[in-house]
Write an enzyme that holds these catalytic residues in place. Structure first.
Site, PDB file in Angstrom:
ATOM      1  N   ARG A  97      14.495 -21.758 -32.256  1.00  0.00           N
ATOM      2  CA  ARG A  97      14.291 -21.276 -33.631  1.00  0.00           C
ATOM      3  C   ARG A  97      13.089 -21.906 -34.321  1.00  0.00           C
ATOM      4  NH1 ARG A  97      19.932 -21.762 -33.308  1.00  0.00           N
ATOM      5  NH2 ARG A  97      20.891 -19.744 -32.955  1.00  0.00           N
ATOM      6  N   GLU A 121      26.257 -33.265 -28.200  1.00  0.00           N
ATOM      7  CA  GLU A 121      27.672 -33.461 -28.507  1.00  0.00           C
ATOM      8  C   GLU A 121      28.528 -33.096 -27.299  1.00  0.00           C
ATOM      9  OE1 GLU A 121      26.099 -30.580 -31.117  1.00  0.00           O
ATOM     10  OE2 GLU A 121      24.948 -32.352 -30.611  1.00  0.00           O
TER      11      GLU A 121
END
Length: 179
Positions: free
Chosen positions: A66, A103
């Site tokens: 992005r 994560e």
């Protein structure tokens, strides 16, 4: 910064609960990209910030993927080049790479070895800062190429994840913050 302009951008960020996993509130910039007035306003706000903050920038470096949507129009406005920081295996030629923890596992970022010269001034751009792992890895890549990271710049910061703390002494700016 004109609260009205900021509100126009903020109103085009759509929340999606429980995506990509239960318990996560995803911030989607798709409506912002679809709205040409809101997207132009976003680039205006980021340009205004950078022009006010830094007299000289050599490159905007965008994070896969992005950051590739925000970085090039911003670089064009500033009259400077755009540099790609990609997921491993996507760039031809000699590259520098760095591994970092996610994560949910591990990932690698890379940049072409000749993307920037030592001492050049770079702003790293992405849509969102969460835990800070990807942005921190991008800073490490720039450090290896001996570039000066002027700032890490994002549209959205998820404050509760404290990702900016991972950036240590690197200046950081977010247009929108969510708790």
């Amino acid at each position: 910064m004109g609260e009205e302009r900021l509100r126009l951008v903020r109103d085009r960020v759509r929340p999606f609960p429980d995506f990509p996993v239960p318990g996560v509130l995803f911030r989607d910039i798709s409506p912002l990209l679809k709205d040409p007035v809101a997207f132009r306003t976003l680039i205006d706000l980021l340009e205004d910030h950078l022009r006010a903050s830094f007299p000289k920038i050599d490159y905007i470096a965008g994070l896969d993927s992005r950051g590739f949507l925000i970085g090039p129009p911003l670089a064009q406005r500033l009259g400077i080049g755009f540099v790609l920081i990609r997921k491993k295996g996507k760039l031809p030629g000699p590259t520098e790479s760095v591994s970092y923890a996610l994560e949910y596992g591990k990932a690698e970022l890379e940049i072409q070895s000749d993307a920037v010269e030592p001492g050049q001034k770079v702003v790293i751009v992405d849509d969102l800062l969460a835990t800070g792992g990807t942005m921190s890895a991008a800073c490490e890549l720039m450090k290896r190429l001996k570039a000066e990271v002027l700032e890490c710049l994002v549209v959205i910061e998820l404050k509760f994840l404290k990702g900016s703390e991972k950036l240590k002494s690197v200046p950081f700016y977010s247009l929108l913050q969510f708790d």
